[in-house]
Design an enzyme around this catalytic site. Structure first.
Site, short mmCIF file in Angstrom:
data_model
loop_
_atom_site.label_atom_id
_atom_site.label_comp_id
_atom_site.label_asym_id
_atom_site.label_seq_id
_atom_site.Cartn_x
_atom_site.Cartn_y
_atom_site.Cartn_z
N HIS A 162 9.46 -11.74 -24.09
CA HIS A 162 10.58 -11.63 -23.15
C HIS A 162 11.41 -10.40 -23.48
O HIS A 162 12.55 -10.44 -25.28
CB HIS A 162 11.13 -12.58 -22.10
CG HIS A 162 12.03 -12.44 -21.29
ND1 HIS A 162 12.16 -10.54 -20.79
CD2 HIS A 162 12.91 -13.03 -20.44
CE1 HIS A 162 13.28 -10.56 -19.79
NE2 HIS A 162 13.60 -12.63 -19.53
N PHE A 213 19.37 -12.63 -14.54
CA PHE A 213 20.60 -13.30 -15.38
C PHE A 213 21.63 -12.66 -14.60
O PHE A 213 21.58 -11.06 -14.41
CB PHE A 213 21.16 -13.60 -16.93
CG PHE A 213 21.04 -14.23 -17.35
CD1 PHE A 213 20.05 -15.29 -16.75
CD2 PHE A 213 21.03 -14.68 -18.63
CE1 PHE A 213 19.40 -16.11 -17.78
CE2 PHE A 213 20.18 -15.81 -19.66
CZ PHE A 213 19.71 -16.51 -19.02
N LYS A 271 4.10 -12.18 -20.21
CA LYS A 271 5.34 -12.69 -21.35
C LYS A 271 5.07 -12.99 -22.40
O LYS A 271 5.10 -13.86 -22.92
CB LYS A 271 6.81 -13.65 -21.09
CG LYS A 271 7.78 -12.10 -19.46
CD LYS A 271 8.24 -12.88 -19.51
CE LYS A 271 9.77 -11.83 -18.60
NZ LYS A 271 8.93 -11.36 -17.58
N CYS A 322 17.88 -8.61 -17.11
CA CYS A 322 16.33 -8.50 -16.93
C CYS A 322 15.24 -7.71 -16.06
O CYS A 322 14.33 -7.50 -16.43
CB CYS A 322 15.93 -10.04 -17.13
SG CYS A 322 16.56 -10.86 -18.47
N HIS A 372 7.42 -12.49 -13.14
CA HIS A 372 8.34 -12.51 -13.89
C HIS A 372 8.20 -13.42 -15.02
O HIS A 372 7.85 -13.18 -16.68
CB HIS A 372 9.89 -12.68 -13.40
CG HIS A 372 10.93 -13.08 -14.19
ND1 HIS A 372 10.98 -11.88 -15.37
CD2 HIS A 372 11.51 -14.07 -15.01
CE1 HIS A 372 12.54 -12.22 -16.44
NE2 HIS A 372 12.60 -13.42 -16.34
N GLU A 419 10.23 -19.15 -9.09
CA GLU A 419 9.44 -17.75 -8.47
C GLU A 419 8.10 -18.69 -8.00
O GLU A 419 7.47 -18.19 -7.13
CB GLU A 419 8.75 -16.50 -9.91
CG GLU A 419 8.53 -15.84 -9.86
CD GLU A 419 7.91 -15.42 -11.20
OE1 GLU A 419 7.51 -14.37 -11.20
OE2 GLU A 419 8.05 -15.69 -11.96
#
Length: 421
Positions: free
Chosen positions: A346, A405, A341, A169, A309, A320
């Site tokens: 996403h 990830f 998002k 990502c 994010h 975050e």
């Protein structure tokens, strides 16, 4: 002296936004573009919603042969590249092709076509031994992720470095960061950089269902993506793409190009901890932010807006928030933070580039996009997340962050060129 790098052209394909104007209209109005999946029957799945792009390949100018050869994600990337070049006013035929590069990011590359072809070969999984008589002549193209940036290169005649960046990502941020470095080191003068992903397919939906990362809020798709909200329960999968024309600053200024923003700094780190888990203190993301600000030669108080994010999972949102407090100190409480998002979902590897586009447009318009669907903030997420409504604000410097990830943590600083003048 380090060469400066600027964005002079933007092309986007996102849910609810074919093109830059429609994309920014959606964000600035705080509208959402998530809906029930329509590309296949989602009934068997736990999460049955997504951010889909209303993309018509024929209307985009692709021939039937190109549609057959190119995966959907590749089509997105090429279409966005065409828009970005047109937006920049750059005459690519007048450039030395060896001084033009491509840096493209994607998390799952041609997964859409690979799944489709497997279903054909195996008769929808009924045959254990597949019949290669039904093999697509373009299967090799789908198997090799490097074909995607190659198609982008062919579309503009780029003969410099052509690179595929695939690290989950953060791919969209990292691909642009790599393109910036190519110009700074003097390898090329222009880079077509960005990312594309089209993961709204049964196999990808099933994968995220298995780890319960996506939201099961199927009865209310428009309000299902809820970053930083106490009622959030997973992210909304999406597809999309964004591509940019990156140029050396002096050359762009000499030709009178419009400049959206300068890429002042970029850094990426890995937590070397867990494939999907995140440490609660946000140390690795904070380190990436610090390094990106240092490269831009800016103090943390210079940040006017943070494009988060903000995936809408409890683990990510809290991680975050901790990273922003750790890196920005007291300024973290003063600077607006938001997640787009909440509106476009996403799109995995593509979202980092889509968020860069949002950052550049925030600088251009002096508008901070909101976090939609944020009604009841998580008490552990106590920053200013710009709930529901866009905010007029002088935006000279933006920080965009990504988390993926594998433990990847990336940060990019964009600003008006005058900030570093």
């Amino acid at each position: 002296m380090t060469r400066r790098v600027v964005i002079t052209g933007i092309g986007v394909r996102t849910p609810g936004g074919l093109g830059t104007k429609a994309f920014w209209s959606l964000l600035s109005e705080g509208r959402t573009a998530t809906r029930r999946i329509s590309r296949f029957d989602p009934s068997p799945f736990r999460s049955r919603i997504a951010g889909e792009v209303d993309f018509d390949a024929e209307a985009e100018g692709f021939s039937p042969r190109e549609v057959r050869r190119m995966d959907r994600a590749t089509q997105f990337a090429v279409a966005c590249t065409r828009d970005a070049v047109a937006d920049s006013g750059l005459e690519t035929t007048a450039l030395d092709p060896a001084r033009v590069g491509v840096s493209l990011g994607s998390a799952v590359a041609s997964a859409t076509s690979l799944e489709r072809e497997y279903l054909v070969l195996s008769d929808s999984g009924r045959q254990w031994l597949v019949d290669d008589g039904f093999l697509s002549p373009h299967m090799a193209d789908y198997l090799s992720p490097g074909v995607m940036p190659a198609e982008v290169a062919w579309s503009v005649g780029a003969e410099g470095p052509v690179t595929m960046v695939s690290d989950g990502c953060t791919s969209g941020l990292d691909a642009v960061g790599h393109g910036v470095q190519l110009i700074r080191e003097g390898t090329v003068d222009v880079v077509l950089a960005g990312a594309s992903d089209t993961p709204v397919s049964p196999i990808v939906v099933a994968c995220f269902d298995a780890i319960k990362a996506t939201t099961p809020r199927n009865d209310d798709p428009e309000h299902a993506s809820r970053p930083f909200d106490g009622s959030r329960n997973g992210f909304v999968l999406a597809e999309g793409a964004a591509m940019f024309v990156l140029e050396e600053y002096e050359a762009a200024r000499a030709r009178g190009a419009q400049i959206y923003a300068e890429v002042g700094g970029f850094a990426t780190r890995c937590n070397a901890y867990h494939m999907t888990g995140l440490k609660t203190d946000g140390r690795e993301m904070a380190e990436a932010i610090r390094a990106a600000l240092d490269e831009a030669r800016l103090d943390r108080t210079a940040v006017d807006y943070v494009n988060a994010h903000g995936s809408g999972t409890k683990q990510n949102d809290r991680h975050e928030t901790a990273a922003l407090k750790r890196s920005l100190g007291a300024h973290a409480y003063d600077v607006p933070v938001s997640s787009i998002k909440s509106m476009v979902g996403h799109s995995l590897g593509a979202i980092g580039s889509i968020e860069i586009a949002a950052c550049a447009l925030a600088i251009k318009t002096n508008v901070v996009p909101p976090t939609a669907n944020l009604h009841t903030p998580d008490p552990e997420c106590d920053l200013d997340y710009v709930p529901l409504t866009a905010r007029d604000k002088q935006v000279d410097t933006v920080l965009s962050v990504g988390s993926g990830f594998g433990g990847f943590q990336s940060a990019m600083v964009l600003h008006r060129p005058e900030v570093a003048a």
